[in-house]
Write an enzyme that holds these catalytic residues in place. Structure first.
Site, mmCIF file in Angstrom:
data_model
loop_
_atom_site.group_PDB
_atom_site.id
_atom_site.type_symbol
_atom_site.label_atom_id
_atom_site.label_comp_id
_atom_site.label_asym_id
_atom_site.label_seq_id
_atom_site.Cartn_x
_atom_site.Cartn_y
_atom_site.Cartn_z
ATOM 1 C CD GLU A 68 -3.882 -6.409 3.425
ATOM 2 O OE1 GLU A 68 -4.625 -5.836 4.231
ATOM 3 O OE2 GLU A 68 -2.614 -6.160 3.363
ATOM 4 C CD GLU B 64 -2.825 -1.219 2.291
ATOM 5 O OE1 GLU B 64 -2.933 -0.399 3.255
ATOM 6 O OE2 GLU B 64 -3.931 -1.852 2.048
#
Ligand SMILES: *[C@@H]1O[C@H](CO)[C@@H](O)[C@H](O)[C@H]1NC(C)=O
Ligand SMILES: *[C@@H]1O[C@H](CO)[C@@H](O)[C@H](O)[C@H]1NC(C)=O
Ligand SMILES: *[C@@H]1O[C@H](CO)[C@@H](O)[C@H](O)[C@H]1NC(C)=O
Ligand SMILES: *[C@@H]1O[C@H](CO)[C@@H](O)[C@H](O)[C@H]1NC(C)=O
Length: 487
Positions: free
Chosen positions: A270, A125
C-alpha cells in the site's frame, strides 16, 4: 505471393507495435488496492470494467468475497486475495479450515477463463502495535497452513502466501536506514516469516505511508514526503536520501540484511495519499505525491540500497470508503483515486510521463434521485438543533467538516445541513431520515456550497439485490397464480 505475405507480415508488425503501445499504458510494476468498506459499494462488475478501462492489470483485495473475486474472472488481472485478521486464529489452529478456505476461495476460481490469483495475503498488518500482540503468535502458523493447503491443491508454483505488514514492524534509532532493524518484540516471528517467504520465493509485503510521517510529526520536513527532490537530503554511509519513501524502504532492506535476507523481493502493498479530512490531505498534495511516485516507478531508479531495481507497488486505494474506522484520523475515508461513486478526483499519468489526464470514470453507476436534506429556512434558533448533528454524523460520515477539510468553511447552518444530508443519503433518501424534529426538509436544488460537495448516494449493491429479490418474488407469485389457474 511472396510480396503479399510480406505485406501481411508488415501489417502484423504494425499491429503488434500498436498493440504493444496500448498495453504498456500502465506499468507492469503498478497495481491498486480495492477496498470495500463503504456503505454503498460499487457493483464489482462495474469496478472490474473500470480497472480494464484504465489499463490496470494488478489488484489487491482485503478479503475474498466471492462476488468480487468472480467479477475478475476472465479479466487476466493479477489478483491478490486477502484473509482478514479475525480469521487468523481459526486458520492457524485448524488445518482443515485452511484446506476449506483454499477450496472455497481459491480453487473455486481457478479454471480456464477463471481468476488469475497470484498471492494470498494472510492477515492485514497483523503486527500493528495497536493490536496489542493479538495476532503475533497466529500469523505465521496461518501462513504455513494456507501455503500447505495451496501446495496440496497443486498451486505451489503459481500461488504464494505473503503477509502485508505495516512499516512499524521495523524501526531505526536514528533517521538513518542503516540503523534499521525489526522491532524487538516480534523479532523471532519476523525471522520465521522472512525465512519462510524467501524459501518460497515469495515477496515481503510492506505498506509505506509518507503521508503519515507528515501527519504524525509536526516537525517533519514537508518536501521530504514527496519524490520531486525539492528538499533537504539525508546522508547515510555515502548514500543520499531525498525522500522518506526511499528511506523507509531501505530501512526495511537493512532490517532484512541484518537477519540474513538482504536480497529478498519486496512489494509495497500500500502506498498513496488521501485528498480530504486533514490540512495535508488535499488534491494538490495527493497529485504531487502521485506524480513523483509514478515518475519514479517508470524510471529504473530503485532506492539507494537497490539502485537498479524497479519498485513494485500497489496504490492505496481505488475508492473513498465511508465506513472505515476514523481512529487513525478523518483522512482515513478519503484515500481513493476515485470518489465513492467511481468518479476520478484529479488528472494523473500511470505511465509516469507527465501526460496527465483524468482516469476513466466508472460506467453504469446508478444514483439515487436528485434530492438533498437540509435545515428548514423557518428554523430561527440553530442552537435548538445542534444536538441533532451529533446523531446524524455518528450514523453517517462528516469527516469533511473538520479543520483543513473541504467543508470546513460552511457556516453554522451549512454544517447542520451537511450532517442532515449525509444521514439522509446514508439512509438511501428515506423520507423518515429527513425529519430531525421537524427542522429538516427535502429539497431538489443542489445544496453543495463552493468546494464542499453535498453528495447524492448511489444505488447500493445490497439494495439492488433486494429489489431483484422482490421482482423474483412477485414473478414467482404470478407464475404460481397462473399455474393454479390452469390446474
Ligand atoms: C472465504 O472467504 C470469505 C470472504 O473473505 C469468508 O467469508 C469465508 O469464510 C471463506 N471461506 C472459508 C471456508 O473460510
Ligand atoms: C493490551 O494487553 C495488556 C496486557 O495483556 C492489557 O492489559 C491491555 O488491556 C490490552 N489493551 C488493549 C487495548 O487490548
Ligand atoms: C462546523 O463544524 C466543524 C466541525 O464540527 C467546526 O469545526 C466548525 O467550527 C463549525 N462551523 C461553524 C460556523 O459552526
Ligand atoms: C452539485 O453541485 C456540485 C458543486 O457545484 C457539483 O460538483 C455536483 O456534481 C452537483 N451535483 C449534482 C447531482 O448535480
Amino acid at each position: 505471393m511472396a510480396s503479399a505475405t510480406f505485406a501481411i507480415a508488415v501489417t502484423w508488425t504494425v499491429l503488434i507495435v500498436v498493440t504493444t503501445t496500448v498495453t504498456s499504458v500502465v506499468q507492469a510494476n503498478l497495481g491498486v488496492n480495492w477496498g470495500s468498506m463503504a456503505s454503498h459499494p460499487l457493483n464489482p462488475n462495474i469496478v472490474v470494467n473500470l480497472l480494464k478501462d484504465n489499463g490496470i492489470k494488478k489488484v489487491k483485495l482485503f478479503d475474498s468475497d466471492s462476488w468480487t473475486v468472480n467479477a475478475l474472472s476472465g479479466s487476466k488481472i493479477e489478483t491478490i486475495v486477502g484473509i482478514p485478521n479475525d480469521q487468523l486464529e481459526s486458520l492457524a489452529t485448524n488445518y482443515n479450515h485452511a484446506k476449506d478456505w483454499v477450496k472455497e476461495n481459491v480453487t473455486a476460481h481457478i479454471y480456464d477463463g477463471g481468476v488469475n490469483i497470484r498471492y494470498v495475503a494472510v492477515g492485514n498488518e497483523p503486527f500493528l502495535t495497536a493490536y496489542n500482540g493479538t495476532y503475533v503468535k497466529l500469523t505465521f502458523p496461518a501462513m504455513q497452513n494456507i501455503q500447505k493447503a495451496l501446495n496440496e491443491a497443486g498451486y505451489n508454483k503459481k500461488i504464494k502466501v505473503t503477509c502485508p505488514l505495516n512499516a512499524d514492524v521495523y524501526e531505526s534509532a536514528s533517521n538513518h536506514p542503516s540503523d534499521g532493524q525489526f522491532r524487538s518484540d516480534i523479532l523471532d516471528e519476523m525471522k520465521e516469516i522472512v525465512q519462510f517467504l524467501d524459501r518460497n520465493n515469495a515477496a515481503f509485503m510492506v505498506n509505506i505511508y509518507p503521508f503519515l510521517s507528515l501527519y504524525l510529526n509536526p516537525d517533519f520536513p514537508i518536501d521530504f514526503a514527496f519524490m520531486d527532490e525539492n528538499g533537504r537530503s539525508i546522508n547515510d554511509k555515502g548514500k543520499t536520501y531525498t525522500n522518506v519513501l526511499d528511506a523507509n524502504y531501505d530501512t526495511l532492506v537493512w532490517s532484512l540484511k541484518k537477519i540474513g535476507h538482504g536480497d529478498m523481493k519486496i512489494i509495497v502493498g500500500e502506498v498513496g495519499w488521501p485528498t480530504d479530512g486533514n490540512k495535508f490531505a488535499t488534491v494538490g498534495l495527493a497529485k504531487r505525491f502521485y506524480d513523483g511516485l509514478l515518475k519514479k516507478l517508470a524510471s529504473k531508479k530503485g532506492t539507494p540500497m537497490r539502485p537498479n531495481e524497479k519498485l513494485e507497488v500497489y496504490l492505496f486505494g481505488l475508492f473513498d470508503e465511508d465506513t472505515k474506522s476514523i481512529q487513525p484520523g478523518f483522512f482515513e475515508r478519503h484515500w481513493g483515486l476515485f470518489r465513492y461513486d467511481g468518479k476520478p478526483k484529479f488528472p494523473i499519468d500511470f505511465t509516469g510521463k507527465d501526460n496527465d489526464k483524468m482516469l476513466v470514470a466508472a460506467k453504469g453507476v446508478q444514483y439515487l434521485e436528485h434530492k438533498w436534506c437540509v435545515v428548514k429556512n423557518s428554523v430561527k434558533d440553530l442552537r435548538t438543533i445542534s444536538s441533532q448533528v451529533d446523531y446524524a454524523c455518528s450514523m453517517s460520515d462528516c469527516t469533511t467538516l473538520g479543520y483543513g477539510s473541504s467543508c470546513n468553511n460552511l457556516n453554522a447552518k451549512g454544517n447542520i445541513s451537511y450532517a442532515y444530508n449525509m444521514y439522509f443519503q446514508m439512509q438511501d433518501q428515506s423520507v423518515e431520515a429527513c425529519v430531525f424534529g421537524d427542522s429538516a426538509e427535502i429539497v431538489t436544488k443542489n445544496a453543495s456550497v463552493g468546494n464542499c460537495l453535498f453528495p447524492i448516494q448511489i444505488v447500493s449493491v445490497g439494495q439492488r439485490l433486494m429489489t431483484m429479490n422482490i421482482v423474483v418474488f412477485f414473478t414467482t407469485v404470478l407464475v404460481s397464480l397462473m399455474l393454479s389457474m390452469y390446474v
